[in-house]
Design a protein around this motif. Structure first.
Motif, PDB file in Angstrom:
ATOM      1  N   ALA A 163       0.841  -1.200   0.000  1.00  0.00           N
ATOM      2  CA  ALA A 163       0.000   0.000   0.000  1.00  0.00           C
ATOM      3  C   ALA A 163       0.874   1.247   0.000  1.00  0.00           C
ATOM      4  O   ALA A 163       2.007   1.230   0.475  1.00  0.00           O
ATOM      5  N   LEU A 164       0.316   2.336  -0.519  1.00  0.00           N
ATOM      6  CA  LEU A 164       1.024   3.609  -0.554  1.00  0.00           C
ATOM      7  C   LEU A 164       0.732   4.450   0.678  1.00  0.00           C
ATOM      8  O   LEU A 164       1.627   5.109   1.209  1.00  0.00           O
ATOM      9  N   ASN A 165      -0.507   4.458   1.133  1.00  0.00           N
ATOM     10  CA  ASN A 165      -0.896   5.307   2.264  1.00  0.00           C
ATOM     11  C   ASN A 165      -0.802   4.583   3.600  1.00  0.00           C
ATOM     12  O   ASN A 165      -0.019   4.957   4.456  1.00  0.00           O
ATOM     13  N   GLU A 166      -1.631   3.571   3.762  1.00  0.00           N
ATOM     14  CA  GLU A 166      -1.646   2.855   5.033  1.00  0.00           C
ATOM     15  C   GLU A 166      -2.244   1.469   4.860  1.00  0.00           C
ATOM     16  O   GLU A 166      -2.946   1.182   3.889  1.00  0.00           O
ATOM     17  N   ILE A 167      -1.944   0.626   5.845  1.00  0.00           N
ATOM     18  CA  ILE A 167      -2.556  -0.699   5.943  1.00  0.00           C
ATOM     19  C   ILE A 167      -3.323  -0.751   7.246  1.00  0.00           C
ATOM     20  O   ILE A 167      -2.824  -0.335   8.303  1.00  0.00           O
ATOM     21  N   TYR A 168      -4.544  -1.246   7.164  1.00  0.00           N
ATOM     22  CA  TYR A 168      -5.386  -1.452   8.349  1.00  0.00           C
ATOM     23  C   TYR A 168      -5.430  -2.939   8.665  1.00  0.00           C
ATOM     24  O   TYR A 168      -5.619  -3.765   7.765  1.00  0.00           O
ATOM     25  N   LEU A 169      -5.263  -3.277   9.935  1.00  0.00           N
ATOM     26  CA  LEU A 169      -5.394  -4.657  10.399  1.00  0.00           C
ATOM     27  C   LEU A 169      -6.446  -4.698  11.497  1.00  0.00           C
ATOM     28  O   LEU A 169      -6.371  -3.934  12.466  1.00  0.00           O
ATOM     29  N   GLY A 170      -7.427  -5.570  11.340  1.00  0.00           N
ATOM     30  CA  GLY A 170      -8.471  -5.679  12.350  1.00  0.00           C
ATOM     31  C   GLY A 170      -9.653  -6.452  11.813  1.00  0.00           C
ATOM     32  O   GLY A 170      -9.544  -7.205  10.842  1.00  0.00           O
ATOM     33  N   GLN A 171     -10.802  -6.262  12.451  1.00  0.00           N
ATOM     34  CA  GLN A 171     -12.032  -6.890  11.983  1.00  0.00           C
ATOM     35  C   GLN A 171     -12.534  -6.180  10.738  1.00  0.00           C
ATOM     36  O   GLN A 171     -12.436  -4.959  10.634  1.00  0.00           O
ATOM     37  N   HIS A 172     -13.090  -6.924   9.794  1.00  0.00           N
ATOM     38  CA  HIS A 172     -13.623  -6.286   8.587  1.00  0.00           C
ATOM     39  C   HIS A 172     -14.779  -5.360   8.932  1.00  0.00           C
ATOM     40  O   HIS A 172     -15.067  -4.398   8.218  1.00  0.00           O
ATOM     41  N   SER A 173     -15.444  -5.619  10.058  1.00  0.00           N
ATOM     42  CA  SER A 173     -16.558  -4.788  10.514  1.00  0.00           C
ATOM     43  C   SER A 173     -16.096  -3.641  11.402  1.00  0.00           C
ATOM     44  O   SER A 173     -16.910  -2.844  11.863  1.00  0.00           O
ATOM     45  N   HIS A 174     -14.793  -3.585  11.681  1.00  0.00           N
ATOM     46  CA  HIS A 174     -14.184  -2.574  12.559  1.00  0.00           C
ATOM     47  C   HIS A 174     -14.654  -2.714  14.003  1.00  0.00           C
ATOM     48  O   HIS A 174     -14.538  -1.766  14.791  1.00  0.00           O
ATOM     49  N   GLN A 175     -15.171  -3.879  14.353  1.00  0.00           N
ATOM     50  CA  GLN A 175     -15.492  -4.157  15.748  1.00  0.00           C
ATOM     51  C   GLN A 175     -14.211  -4.623  16.453  1.00  0.00           C
ATOM     52  O   GLN A 175     -13.123  -4.560  15.905  1.00  0.00           O
ATOM     53  N   THR A 176     -14.351  -5.108  17.688  1.00  0.00           N
ATOM     54  CA  THR A 176     -13.184  -5.452  18.491  1.00  0.00           C
ATOM     55  C   THR A 176     -12.376  -6.584  17.870  1.00  0.00           C
ATOM     56  O   THR A 176     -12.903  -7.651  17.543  1.00  0.00           O
ATOM     57  N   ALA A 177     -11.100  -6.328  17.711  1.00  0.00           N
ATOM     58  CA  ALA A 177     -10.157  -7.333  17.222  1.00  0.00           C
ATOM     59  C   ALA A 177      -9.258  -7.753  18.368  1.00  0.00           C
ATOM     60  O   ALA A 177      -8.818  -6.916  19.167  1.00  0.00           O
ATOM     61  N   ARG A 178      -8.969  -9.042  18.451  1.00  0.00           N
ATOM     62  CA  ARG A 178      -8.082  -9.559  19.499  1.00  0.00           C
ATOM     63  C   ARG A 178      -6.847 -10.165  18.827  1.00  0.00           C
ATOM     64  O   ARG A 178      -6.962 -10.927  17.874  1.00  0.00           O
ATOM     65  N   TYR A 179      -5.703  -9.806  19.370  1.00  0.00           N
ATOM     66  CA  TYR A 179      -4.443 -10.227  18.759  1.00  0.00           C
ATOM     67  C   TYR A 179      -3.322 -10.013  19.768  1.00  0.00           C
ATOM     68  O   TYR A 179      -3.511  -9.401  20.828  1.00  0.00           O
ATOM     69  N   ARG A 180      -2.137 -10.487  19.400  1.00  0.00           N
ATOM     70  CA  ARG A 180      -0.939 -10.261  20.201  1.00  0.00           C
ATOM     71  C   ARG A 180       0.027  -9.439  19.354  1.00  0.00           C
ATOM     72  O   ARG A 180       0.378  -9.840  18.251  1.00  0.00           O
ATOM     73  N   LEU A 181       0.430  -8.295  19.868  1.00  0.00           N
ATOM     74  CA  LEU A 181       1.228  -7.340  19.108  1.00  0.00           C
ATOM     75  C   LEU A 181       2.655  -7.271  19.638  1.00  0.00           C
ATOM     76  O   LEU A 181       2.870  -7.203  20.855  1.00  0.00           O
ATOM     77  N   THR A 182       3.606  -7.288  18.701  1.00  0.00           N
ATOM     78  CA  THR A 182       5.022  -7.120  19.038  1.00  0.00           C
ATOM     79  C   THR A 182       5.591  -6.045  18.133  1.00  0.00           C
ATOM     80  O   THR A 182       5.535  -6.158  16.909  1.00  0.00           O
TER      81      THR A 182
END
Length: 299
Positions: A163-182
C-alpha cells in the motif's frame, strides 16, 4: 534498438456513468438524485470535465510512443511492462490504487479537478501532459522522480499486501479485534482494539493523521520519502488480559510490527480498498513494515 515507452492512461468510471448504469437511464438517475436533494446536472458536468481531460491527455502522448488505457477496476488484471509510464488521470486516490501493482515504473499524476482535492500526488494539469511526458523520457528525467515510501504486510502463509498510504489490520466490521502485538522486536502484548493502522509519510496526510490528531500524539510522523512508517492502535481496551502499553510508534529500516491473530478472523487491507484484503485466521502472524518497492512519482 530500445523499445519506445508505453503511456498507460489510468482512469476511473465517473459518478455519472455509475449512476446511469445502476438506474438504467439518465432520467431514472436524475429521479433518484432528486429524491435525495441533488441534481444530475452537476454530476453530468463533472463527467464531461473528466472525459475531456482524459481525451486531452491521450492526445498529448508523443506519436512515437505506444499507448494503452486501463480502468481502475481492471488494475489487478493489467500486465505492466518495464517501459511503461503511468499517466494517472484523476484524483490522488487513483495514484494509490495503481501504486501497488507497479515495479518502479514512473508515474505522472494529472489533476482533472484542481482545488477539489489536495493534489499531493496529481500535481499536473491536462494542458501540461505533452511537456511532462517528454520530460519523463528525456535524458536526466530520473532526477525528477520522487521516490515515496510504501508499506507492506506479509502473512506467515506468504500472502502479501502492498500500500502507498496505510494498511489497516483488524475486523472487517471494525469491531473489536483480538491479537498479540510485538513492535520492533520488543515484548509481545495481548490487545483488544478496533484495529491497527500502519501508515507512510504519504498516508500521514489522511487516516493516520486523523488518528494522530485525535489522540494529540507527540509522535513525529515520517515524511513521504522517509524510510519509515508510523503505527497506531485504535481504541485499545484495557482489561485483566489485554494491555495498552504499546499503542503507537515508528518503524524504520528493517523494523517490523508483528501481529498474531487471536480472533476467528481478521483482515488486512491497504489504502481503504476492503475488497482486496488478506484473510487472517486464528494463530496466524502478519508482519508489517517498510516495503522494498517505492512509488516513483514525477514532479
Amino acid at each position: 534498438m530500445s523499445l519506445a515507452p508505453r503511456a498507460v492512461l489510468v482512469h476511473r468510471r465517473t459518478e455519472y456513468e455509475e449512476l446511469v448504469d445502476r438506474h438504467g437511464s439518465r432520467g431514472q438517475a436524475a429521479f433518484f438524485l432528486a429524491g435525495r436533494g441533488r441534481e444530475l446536472d452537476e454530476v453530468e458536468r463533472r463527467h464531461h470535465l473528466a472525459r475531456a481531460a482524459l481525451a486531452e491527455v491521450a492526445a498529448a502522448v508523443p506519436l512515437e510512443w505506444r499507448r494503452s488505457r486501463v480502468e481502475r477496476a481492471d488494475l489487478d488484471r493489467f500486465l505492466f511492462g518495464p517501459e511503461d509510464v503511468l499517466v494517472v488521470v484523476g484524483q490522488d486516490g487513483l495514484v494509490a490504487n495503481a501504486a501497488k501493482y507497479l515495479a518502479g515504473q514512473p508515474v505522472v499524476g494529472i489533476d482533472i479537478e484542481p482545488g477539489r482535492g489536495l493534489g499531493v500526488l496529481v500535481r499536473h494539469r491536462p494542458a501540461d501532459a505533452a511537456r511532462v511526458l517528454r520530460a519523463v523520457a528525456a535524458p536526466g528525467g530520473e532526477r525528477h522522480l520522487e521516490e515515496r515510501t510504501m508499506v507492506e504486510a506479509v502473512a506467515d502463509d506468504t500472502q502479501r499486501l502492498l500500500a502507498l498510504n496505510e494498511i489497516y489490520l483488524g475486523q472487517h466490521s471494525h469491531q473489536t479485534a483480538r491479537y498479540r502485538l510485538t513492535a520492533g522486536g520488543g515484548h509481545p502484548e495481548a490487545q483488544a482494539s478496533s484495529g491497527v493502522l500502519v501508515g507512510t509519510g504519504t498516508g500521514a496526510t489522511g487516516w493516520c493523521r486523523s488518528t494522530w490528531l485525535e489522540r494529540r500524539s507527540t509522535l513525529d510522523l515520517p515524511g513521504p520519502t522517509a524510510p519509515a512508517v508510523a503505527w497506531f492502535v485504535r481504541e485499545a481496551w484495557p482489561s485483566p488480559v489485554t494491555g495498552t502499553e504499546q499503542v503507537q510508534g515508528l518503524l524504520a529500516g528493517g523494523e517490523q510490527l508483528a501481529l498474531t491473530v487471536e480472533s476467528d478472523q481478521l483482515v488486512a487491507f491497504g489504502d481503504g480498498v476492503e475488497s482486496d484484503a488478506l484473510r487472517l485466521t486464528w494463530g496466524q502472524t502478519v508482519r508489517v513494515g517498510v516495503a522494498v518497492e517505492r512509488l516513483r512519482l514525477f514532479h
